[in-house]
Design an enzyme around this catalytic site. Structure first.
Site, mmCIF file in Angstrom:
data_model
loop_
_atom_site.group_PDB
_atom_site.id
_atom_site.type_symbol
_atom_site.label_atom_id
_atom_site.label_comp_id
_atom_site.label_asym_id
_atom_site.label_seq_id
_atom_site.Cartn_x
_atom_site.Cartn_y
_atom_site.Cartn_z
ATOM 1 N N LYS A 193 -1.970 0.796 -24.600
ATOM 2 C CA LYS A 193 -2.352 0.705 -26.016
ATOM 3 C C LYS A 193 -1.079 0.786 -26.859
ATOM 4 O O LYS A 193 -0.237 -0.090 -26.719
ATOM 5 C CB LYS A 193 -3.414 1.754 -26.321
ATOM 6 C CG LYS A 193 -4.695 1.474 -25.499
ATOM 7 C CD LYS A 193 -5.816 2.457 -25.718
ATOM 8 C CE LYS A 193 -6.978 2.137 -24.772
ATOM 9 N NZ LYS A 193 -8.070 3.127 -24.875
ATOM 10 N N THR A 198 -3.672 6.300 -21.521
ATOM 11 C CA THR A 198 -3.549 4.955 -20.973
ATOM 12 C C THR A 198 -2.096 4.543 -21.173
ATOM 13 O O THR A 198 -1.334 5.194 -21.893
ATOM 14 C CB THR A 198 -4.436 3.933 -21.710
ATOM 15 O OG1 THR A 198 -4.027 3.900 -23.079
ATOM 16 C CG2 THR A 198 -5.912 4.289 -21.627
ATOM 17 N N TYR A 252 0.846 -1.197 0.000
ATOM 18 C CA TYR A 252 0.000 0.000 0.000
ATOM 19 C C TYR A 252 0.880 1.244 0.000
ATOM 20 O O TYR A 252 1.818 1.331 0.786
ATOM 21 C CB TYR A 252 -0.911 0.028 1.235
ATOM 22 C CG TYR A 252 -2.357 -0.110 0.837
ATOM 23 C CD1 TYR A 252 -3.002 0.948 0.188
ATOM 24 C CD2 TYR A 252 -3.059 -1.287 1.054
ATOM 25 C CE1 TYR A 252 -4.314 0.821 -0.218
ATOM 26 C CE2 TYR A 252 -4.368 -1.413 0.648
ATOM 27 C CZ TYR A 252 -4.993 -0.357 0.013
ATOM 28 O OH TYR A 252 -6.283 -0.487 -0.397
ATOM 29 N N ASP A 292 -6.486 13.886 -24.549
ATOM 30 C CA ASP A 292 -6.501 12.465 -24.206
ATOM 31 C C ASP A 292 -5.869 11.670 -25.352
ATOM 32 O O ASP A 292 -6.476 11.484 -26.400
ATOM 33 C CB ASP A 292 -7.959 12.026 -23.972
ATOM 34 C CG ASP A 292 -8.087 10.545 -23.670
ATOM 35 O OD1 ASP A 292 -7.059 9.843 -23.642
ATOM 36 O OD2 ASP A 292 -9.228 10.085 -23.461
ATOM 37 N N ARG A 313 -1.837 -2.458 -18.159
ATOM 38 C CA ARG A 313 -3.064 -1.653 -18.141
ATOM 39 C C ARG A 313 -2.958 -0.592 -17.072
ATOM 40 O O ARG A 313 -2.711 -0.900 -15.905
ATOM 41 C CB ARG A 313 -4.265 -2.523 -17.796
ATOM 42 C CG ARG A 313 -4.531 -3.627 -18.741
ATOM 43 C CD ARG A 313 -5.929 -4.126 -18.534
ATOM 44 N NE ARG A 313 -6.826 -3.351 -19.351
ATOM 45 C CZ ARG A 313 -7.012 -3.574 -20.639
ATOM 46 N NH1 ARG A 313 -6.357 -4.526 -21.263
ATOM 47 N NH2 ARG A 313 -7.851 -2.826 -21.330
ATOM 48 N N GLU A 351 -0.493 4.779 -0.337
ATOM 49 C CA GLU A 351 -1.324 5.991 -0.464
ATOM 50 C C GLU A 351 -0.480 7.234 -0.236
ATOM 51 O O GLU A 351 0.324 7.280 0.690
ATOM 52 C CB GLU A 351 -2.467 5.951 0.556
ATOM 53 C CG GLU A 351 -3.585 5.023 0.139
ATOM 54 C CD GLU A 351 -4.790 5.114 1.066
ATOM 55 O OE1 GLU A 351 -4.736 5.824 2.077
ATOM 56 O OE2 GLU A 351 -5.792 4.445 0.750
HETATM 57 C C1 PLP Z 1 -9.108 3.485 -24.057
HETATM 58 C C2 PLP Z 1 -9.448 4.913 -23.864
HETATM 59 C C3 PLP Z 1 -9.741 5.438 -22.586
HETATM 60 C C4 PLP Z 1 -10.018 4.576 -21.382
HETATM 61 O O1 PLP Z 1 -9.058 3.770 -20.934
HETATM 62 P P1 PLP Z 1 -9.397 2.584 -19.885
HETATM 63 O O2 PLP Z 1 -8.026 2.252 -19.410
HETATM 64 O O3 PLP Z 1 -10.091 1.526 -20.647
HETATM 65 O O4 PLP Z 1 -10.236 3.165 -18.799
HETATM 66 C C5 PLP Z 1 -9.901 6.799 -22.460
HETATM 67 N N1 PLP Z 1 -9.807 7.614 -23.528
HETATM 68 C C6 PLP Z 1 -9.563 7.143 -24.757
HETATM 69 C C7 PLP Z 1 -9.462 8.101 -25.887
HETATM 70 C C8 PLP Z 1 -9.394 5.788 -24.974
HETATM 71 O O5 PLP Z 1 -9.194 5.333 -26.206
#
Ligand code: PLP
Length: 426
Positions: A227, A224, A52, A198, A233, A54
């Site tokens: 990807k 993220t 942990y 994002d 993840r 935090e």
């Molecule tokens: C995949 C994605 C997310 C969310 O990611 P998670 O890890 O699945 O919560 C947010 N924004 C965009 C543009 C994404 O493609």
């Protein structure tokens, strides 16, 4: 795989083994998926899951942080370096939480946020109505130009002038073209909005310099880690120095409790891997493969939203083929090709049975596939489309896919060497 798991829980052991076999015996075209390296996998499956932590380095709420502080600082430093950002928060559990944390760092519930509509390629968390982001904020949604499938920046500017949002969100989950983050930055400045970008899908391309970076033009950048960045993840926030405290507070204690230290540890490893010439080559090849795949699909008479791709993904508009996205996705899955059905901009069909199919090349590129194989995959897709109701042909294609997969094994053993940093078999 440890024998401990095999002995203690044969059922779960067997299911993991089956999933390994499934992943290695199918072509993964879902553009948000990838395969991580053995080093990342090891860090992710380490004892750091037991701790942990935090708080933040040097200011925690539990003792025993001698090592976790060093790991978190390392992850932050590596993130700041490769994204050229002032500050990095590496604690978000996922991209969705990272986005919410970014909004709540800069706005209050009830404020207006403006993002790309889900059916036009935006993410749920960009203010779509079924997501909490569309419930606690007033949400204004922009779309793409229906004729070009691309952003119309004048329209976006108009909408921003009219609605005066507190936050403008750039970035997408199904947009196959370059995004002009500098224009989003300009529009935000003009209307007095914060700019949150994002880059969940394209962060690997951004790190490699293949897609323009939003970092100079955005107050907060969210991504993220799993990807195109090819880590475990998770989520991450990058921001200007002036926002660092707000971002930290928004993540913890605002939205989360203890960070997932094993994930953060694996993120640190993935960030080191992304800081190599091999990763730049990898990212370049993703785009080359997407180009080759899209050009072959166009030759076969497929329509692609926006006419093609600049990045790692493409969106097939299946209306001229007369096959709904879901039906094709399921037939492809039977032939060992994994895709996802997806709405196309202004889709006349409902979201649970849309007219589009979304595919991308990050995972096949990790397997070492090149343009030739990408064109071969277009051939498979076309063959399934032409024989959509012929199970014999679908099965035959499945066998060819398996053969291709065996020639490009899942690189679960690839490691990036410290010194000459070659992708090598273990
Ligand atoms: C995949 C994605 C997310 C969310 O990611 P998670 O890890 O699945 O919560 C947010 N924004 C965009 C543009 C994404 O493609």
């Amino acid at each position: 795989m440890t024998t401990a798991l095999e002995r203690y829980d044969p059922l779960i052991y067997e299911l993991i083994r089956q999933e390994e076999a499934r992943q290695s015996g199918s072509i993964r075209l879902i553009p948000s998926e990838n395969y991580i390296s053995k080093a990342v996998m090891q860090a992710s499956g380490s004892c750091l899951t037991n701790k942990y932590a935090e708080g933040y380095p040097g200011r925690r709420y539990y003792e025993g942080q001698q090592v976790t502080d060093l790991i978190e600082k390392t992850a932050q430093d590596r993130a700041r370096k490769i994204f050229k950002a002032d500050y990095a928060n590496v604690q978000p559990y996922s991209g969705s939480v990272a986005n919410l944390a970014a909004y709540l760092a800069l706005a209050k519930p009830g404020d207006t946020i403006m993002g790309l509509a889900l059916p036009h390629g935006g993410h749920l968390t960009h203010g779509w109505n079924v997501s909490v982001s569309g419930k606690i904020f007033k949400s204004v949604q922009y779309g793409v130009n229906p004729d070009t499938g691309r952003f119309d920046y004048d329209q976006i500017r108009e909408l921003a002038r009219k609605n005066k949002p507190r936050i403008i969100i750039s970035g997408a989950t199904a947009y196959p073209r370059q995004i002009e983050f500098d224009i989003f930055g300009d529009i935000s400045k003009e209307v007095g909005a914060y700019h949150v970008s994002d880059i969940a899908h394209i962060s690997g391309l951004v790190v490699a310099g293949i897609h323009k970076s939003p970092v100079p033009y955005a107050d907060i950048v969210s991504t993220t880690t799993h990807k195109t960045l090819r880590g475990p993840r998770g989520g991450m926030l990058l921001c200007r120095a002036e926002h660092s405290e707000k971002v930290d507070k928004s993540v913890f204690p605002g939205l989360q409790g203890g960070p997932h230290m094993h994930t953060m540890t694996a993120v640190a490893v993935a960030l080191a891997e992304a800081d190599t010439p091999e990763f730049v080559e990898y990212a370049k090849q993703i785009v080359k493969n997407a180009k080759a795949l899209s050009e072959k699909l166009l030759e076969y008479g497929f329509n692609l939203v926006s006419g093609g791709t600049d990045n790692h993904l493409m969106l097939i508009d299946l209306r001229n083929k007369g096959i709904p996205g879901k039906k094709l996705a399921k037939a492809l899955d039977r032939a060992r090709i994994e895709t996802n059905y997806n709405s196309i901009p202004n889709d006349p069909a409902p979201p649970f049975n849309p007219s589009g199919l979304r595919i991308g090349t990050p995972a096949i590129t990790t397997r070492g596939m090149k343009e030739e194989q990408a064109r071969g995959i277009a051939y498979f897709i076309n063959k399934i489309v032409e024989n959509i109701d012929n199970e014999t042909v679908i099965e035959e294609v499945g066998k060819d896919v398996l053969l291709l997969c065996s020639q490009f094994p899942v690189p679960e053993h690839f490691i990036i060497q410290g010194k000459n940093r070659q992708l090598q078999a273990d």
